[in-house]
Design a protein around this motif. Structure first.
Motif, mmCIF file in Angstrom:
data_model
loop_
_atom_site.group_PDB
_atom_site.id
_atom_site.type_symbol
_atom_site.label_atom_id
_atom_site.label_comp_id
_atom_site.label_asym_id
_atom_site.label_seq_id
_atom_site.Cartn_x
_atom_site.Cartn_y
_atom_site.Cartn_z
ATOM 1 N N GLY A 19 0.841 -1.194 0.000
ATOM 2 C CA GLY A 19 0.000 0.000 0.000
ATOM 3 C C GLY A 19 0.876 1.243 0.000
ATOM 4 N N TRP A 21 0.209 4.579 0.059
ATOM 5 C CA TRP A 21 -0.279 5.884 0.532
ATOM 6 C C TRP A 21 0.823 6.605 1.311
ATOM 7 C CZ3 TRP A 21 -4.695 6.517 4.751
ATOM 8 C CH2 TRP A 21 -4.900 7.880 4.993
ATOM 9 N N TRP A 28 0.870 11.927 6.067
ATOM 10 C CA TRP A 28 1.670 11.065 6.941
ATOM 11 C C TRP A 28 2.883 11.811 7.505
ATOM 12 C CZ3 TRP A 28 0.469 6.191 8.621
ATOM 13 C CH2 TRP A 28 -0.627 5.579 8.017
ATOM 14 N N THR A 53 -1.777 2.181 -5.276
ATOM 15 C CA THR A 53 -1.459 3.587 -5.101
ATOM 16 C C THR A 53 -2.675 4.417 -5.518
ATOM 17 O OG1 THR A 53 0.116 5.329 -5.683
ATOM 18 C CG2 THR A 53 -0.313 3.665 -7.382
ATOM 19 N N TYR A 57 -2.444 10.507 -3.460
ATOM 20 C CA TYR A 57 -1.376 10.277 -2.481
ATOM 21 C C TYR A 57 -0.155 11.126 -2.860
ATOM 22 C CZ TYR A 57 -4.106 6.057 -1.320
ATOM 23 O OH TYR A 57 -5.098 5.165 -0.977
ATOM 24 N N SER A 62 3.161 9.668 -5.016
ATOM 25 C CA SER A 62 3.173 8.230 -4.770
ATOM 26 C C SER A 62 3.252 7.448 -6.088
ATOM 27 C CB SER A 62 1.930 7.803 -3.990
ATOM 28 O OG SER A 62 1.903 6.404 -3.837
ATOM 29 N N THR A 82 -4.398 1.192 -9.117
ATOM 30 C CA THR A 82 -4.487 2.598 -8.739
ATOM 31 C C THR A 82 -5.949 3.047 -8.779
ATOM 32 O OG1 THR A 82 -3.458 4.784 -8.961
ATOM 33 C CG2 THR A 82 -3.982 3.634 -11.016
ATOM 34 N N HIS A 140 -12.077 5.965 -6.143
ATOM 35 C CA HIS A 140 -11.523 6.092 -4.794
ATOM 36 C C HIS A 140 -12.614 6.275 -3.729
ATOM 37 C CE1 HIS A 140 -7.530 7.436 -2.753
ATOM 38 N NE2 HIS A 140 -8.293 6.775 -1.904
ATOM 39 N N TYR A 218 -8.037 -2.315 3.402
ATOM 40 C CA TYR A 218 -7.023 -1.296 3.666
ATOM 41 C C TYR A 218 -6.997 -0.930 5.151
ATOM 42 C CZ TYR A 218 -10.345 2.802 3.308
ATOM 43 O OH TYR A 218 -11.350 3.721 3.471
ATOM 44 N N SER A 219 -5.864 -0.415 5.584
ATOM 45 C CA SER A 219 -5.597 -0.119 7.004
ATOM 46 C C SER A 219 -5.803 -1.336 7.898
ATOM 47 C CB SER A 219 -6.464 1.045 7.497
ATOM 48 O OG SER A 219 -6.200 2.215 6.763
ATOM 49 N N ARG A 223 -3.571 1.737 10.702
ATOM 50 C CA ARG A 223 -2.601 2.839 10.532
ATOM 51 C C ARG A 223 -1.528 2.859 11.623
ATOM 52 N NH1 ARG A 223 -7.102 7.148 8.196
ATOM 53 N NH2 ARG A 223 -8.594 5.508 7.792
ATOM 54 N N GLY A 294 1.114 -0.924 4.232
ATOM 55 C CA GLY A 294 1.986 0.186 3.871
ATOM 56 C C GLY A 294 3.346 0.053 4.542
#
Length: 329
Positions: A19, A21, A28, A53, A57, A62, A82, A140, A218-219, A223, A294
């Motif tokens: 990932g 991001w 970040w 990606t 980002y 990214s 993407t 997205h 995702y995540s 995070r 990530g």
């Protein structure tokens, strides 16, 4: 590495997908381009052939970093994933939020997926990635100002032109998935999912299982919360989106760490880190096809890829689930 087919397609992604991001720095608290490139290359060397990606980002950073990292790798050995539909350079569609780019300049983010915008965004992504096709192209976030049919007619055209192989969505609910499917077969839904954030298991995941649509989680580490390295007094860098997030309140960090302490003996027994145990549990969850992990440097990337080597029995998975329930997750 293990690989799984996505939906009814012939596209297979690495179960741990990179990932990108955080690699773009945006939200970040900055990034180091060389570290990010090394992280992607180290992942690839361990069989992580899929990279996720998005243009937003780092406002193109990214995708450019990914493009640099994959130079010299045979394109058919990679799966590039993407997105489209978040514009920082065009004030149309649903206003998303105010932000700052990597240079600290204020920008407005819009969710927009009109036909001409989708076509334009694809061309820009292809240039930044240095490729002539995208394996999986995903909206997205939903855009309420554009008919879903219009958006996916544009993706259909890109598929006909050979610029995109398959269509996916991110953050779609069941009704939106059904509507999108009427225009074009959607093979996947990328949604937030972690041990401490499982709301999607109520409706979206069961629907995806029923209709053979893959779920890209995702995540999965929430995070960084589920690494066990966060403390109640953790100080975030300027621009880090986690500051103020409910999962990162002192109470949430303490509650999560108490749970992680309960499953750490199992990680130790497996000679694995907590992160690796969490990632393996995630991809063993019913309906979860891929975990997006990530990494901002080589060490994190290698650790994430090695999560696939952790093997969990049904009894061990049940033990983790029992501790989750006891902790109130």
């Amino acid at each position: 590495m293990e690989y799984r087919k996505i939906g009814n397609s012939d596209l297979a992604l690495s179960v741990i997908t990179f990932g990108a991001w955080a690699a773009g720095g945006w939200m970040w608290g900055s990034t180091d381009r060389n570290d990010a490139i090394k992280a992607i290359k180290a992942s690839y060397d361990l069989g992580v052939t899929s990279i996720d990606t998005a243009p937003i980002y780092g406002q193109g950073d990214s995708e450019e970093i990914v493009g640099d990292a994959i130079k010299g790798i045979s394109r058919d050995k990679l799966q590039l994933v993407t997105k489209f539909g978040m514009r920082w350079d065009l004030a149309r569609g649903d206003f998303g939020f105010k932000s700052k780019n990597n240079e600290g300049k204020e920008i407005d983010i819009y969710k927009y997926a009109g036909k001409e915008s989708v076509i334009y965004e694809c061309e820009q992504s292809l240039k930044r990635l240095g490729t002539d096709y995208i394996d999986l192209y995903q909206i997205h976030w939903p855009d309420t100002t554009t008919p879903i049919s219009e958006t996916f007619e544009a993706v259909s055209r890109l598929i006909e032109q050979g610029k995109v192989r398959y269509a996916g969505v991110c953050n779609y609910d069941v009704a939106q998935l059904k509507e999108a499917d009427q225009t074009l077969e959607i093979i996947s839904n990328q949604i937030p999912f972690s041990m401490v954030n499982r709301d999607v298991e109520e409706e979206i995941v069961p629907y995806c299982i029923e209709k053979n649509k893959s779920v890209l989680a995702y995540s999965p580490m929430e995070r960084g919360l589920l690494t066990g390295k966060m403390t109640a007094g953790y100080k975030f860098e300027e621009g880090d989106h986690r500051q103020g997030n409910k999962f990162f309140s002192p109470e949430s960090i303490e509650k999560t760490n108490a749970f992680l302490a309960k499953i750490k003996p199992l990680a130790d027994e497996k000679n694995a880190t907590l992160s690796q145990l969490v990632l393996r549990w995630t991809v063993e969850r019913p309906g979860i096809t891929i975990a997006l992990a990530g990494a901002r440097n080589e060490k994190q990337a290698v650790q994430n890829a090695a999560a696939i080597n952790v093997k969990l029995s049904a009894g061990e998975i049940q033990l983790i689930n029992t501790e989750l329930a006891r902790a109130g997750f």
